[in-house]
Design a protein around this motif. Structure first.
Motif, mmCIF file in Angstrom:
data_model
loop_
_atom_site.group_PDB
_atom_site.id
_atom_site.type_symbol
_atom_site.label_atom_id
_atom_site.label_comp_id
_atom_site.label_asym_id
_atom_site.label_seq_id
_atom_site.Cartn_x
_atom_site.Cartn_y
_atom_site.Cartn_z
ATOM 1 N N ALA A 36 14.061 -21.481 82.616
ATOM 2 C CA ALA A 36 13.254 -22.860 82.308
ATOM 3 C C ALA A 36 12.820 -23.725 81.947
ATOM 4 O O ALA A 36 14.109 -23.324 80.938
ATOM 5 C CB ALA A 36 11.512 -22.200 82.862
ATOM 6 N N PRO A 37 12.957 -25.372 82.215
ATOM 7 C CA PRO A 37 12.941 -26.433 81.339
ATOM 8 C C PRO A 37 12.721 -26.050 79.734
ATOM 9 O O PRO A 37 11.585 -25.676 79.952
ATOM 10 C CB PRO A 37 12.205 -27.279 82.502
ATOM 11 C CG PRO A 37 12.454 -27.129 83.878
ATOM 12 C CD PRO A 37 12.214 -25.304 83.263
ATOM 13 N N GLU A 42 15.415 -15.822 80.885
ATOM 14 C CA GLU A 42 14.714 -14.959 80.973
ATOM 15 C C GLU A 42 14.795 -13.657 81.732
ATOM 16 O O GLU A 42 15.264 -14.069 83.083
ATOM 17 C CB GLU A 42 12.965 -15.409 81.530
ATOM 18 C CG GLU A 42 12.067 -14.017 81.348
ATOM 19 C CD GLU A 42 11.112 -14.143 82.143
ATOM 20 O OE1 GLU A 42 9.679 -13.961 81.879
ATOM 21 O OE2 GLU A 42 10.584 -15.599 82.870
ATOM 22 N N GLY A 43 14.829 -12.598 81.737
ATOM 23 C CA GLY A 43 14.992 -11.200 82.352
ATOM 24 C C GLY A 43 14.190 -11.213 83.739
ATOM 25 O O GLY A 43 12.782 -11.184 83.211
ATOM 26 N N THR A 86 8.432 -22.340 88.146
ATOM 27 C CA THR A 86 9.287 -22.781 88.545
ATOM 28 C C THR A 86 10.920 -22.999 87.585
ATOM 29 O O THR A 86 10.620 -22.076 86.047
ATOM 30 C CB THR A 86 8.992 -24.154 88.298
ATOM 31 O OG1 THR A 86 8.290 -24.011 89.390
ATOM 32 C CG2 THR A 86 10.254 -24.932 87.734
ATOM 33 N N ALA A 87 12.138 -22.008 87.551
ATOM 34 C CA ALA A 87 13.350 -22.204 87.325
ATOM 35 C C ALA A 87 14.508 -22.091 88.208
ATOM 36 O O ALA A 87 14.595 -22.169 89.076
ATOM 37 C CB ALA A 87 13.337 -20.631 86.733
ATOM 38 N N ILE A 88 15.731 -22.564 86.997
ATOM 39 C CA ILE A 88 17.177 -22.214 87.537
ATOM 40 C C ILE A 88 17.141 -20.006 87.763
ATOM 41 O O ILE A 88 17.123 -19.966 86.654
ATOM 42 C CB ILE A 88 18.326 -22.947 87.116
ATOM 43 C CG1 ILE A 88 17.620 -24.686 87.469
ATOM 44 C CG2 ILE A 88 19.514 -22.528 88.195
ATOM 45 C CD1 ILE A 88 18.609 -25.038 85.989
ATOM 46 N N GLY A 109 26.670 -15.841 88.079
ATOM 47 C CA GLY A 109 26.555 -16.505 89.377
ATOM 48 C C GLY A 109 26.522 -18.362 88.872
ATOM 49 O O GLY A 109 25.877 -18.516 87.785
ATOM 50 N N GLN A 110 26.283 -19.112 89.213
ATOM 51 C CA GLN A 110 25.900 -20.657 89.087
ATOM 52 C C GLN A 110 24.760 -21.205 89.195
ATOM 53 O O GLN A 110 23.921 -22.046 88.598
ATOM 54 C CB GLN A 110 27.067 -21.133 90.049
ATOM 55 C CG GLN A 110 26.175 -21.722 91.176
ATOM 56 C CD GLN A 110 26.067 -20.907 92.330
ATOM 57 O OE1 GLN A 110 26.478 -20.631 91.936
ATOM 58 N NE2 GLN A 110 25.052 -21.073 93.418
ATOM 59 N N GLY A 111 23.555 -20.435 89.755
ATOM 60 C CA GLY A 111 22.121 -20.422 90.131
ATOM 61 C C GLY A 111 21.957 -20.993 91.029
ATOM 62 O O GLY A 111 22.663 -21.974 91.810
#
Length: 118
Positions: A36-37, A42-43, A86-88, A109-111
């Motif tokens: 997250a921003p 985080e797993g 909300t996160a990548i 991966g790149q997200g």
């Protein structure tokens, strides 16, 4: 192992999304993480070759990790999404035991961005 995530997007709180991770090969341990921003990574969930899964407390009962071995694809079904989700989101692979959120992962991966709004 090459990993490519997809399926992210914008959704309202309470909605659902399914993320996909196309892998060159599914390894012993496949997992989802998120960042997250302004926060640390985080797993989210892990799945081993035998189908055993593990989830972070924050997503238990709402997210489901699964895989299609024939397609070499890992999924993350996300239901009842919250603003805090909300996160990548990143897919990660590990070749051996243990398959835990705190394990070290060799491929990432790149997200894909997930944005949950009110």
């Amino acid at each position: 192992v090459q990993l490519v995530e997809s399926g992210g997007g914008s959704v309202q709180a309470g909605g659902s999304l399914r993320l996909s991770c196309a892998a060159s090969a599914l390894t012993y341990c496949m997992s989802w993480f998120r960042r997250a921003p302004g926060q640390e990574r985080e797993g989210v969930a892990t799945r081993n070759r035998y189908g055993s899964t593990n989830y972070a407390d924050s997503v238990k009962g709402r997210f489901t990790i699964s895989a299609d071995n024939a397609k070499n694809t890992l999924y993350l079904q996300m239901n009842s999404l919250k603003l805090d989700d909300t996160a990548i989101y990143y897919c990660a692979a590990r070749q051996s035991w243990p398959c835990e959120l705190r394990s070290s992962y060799t491929s990432w991966g790149q997200g894909t961005q997930v944005t949950v709004s009110s």
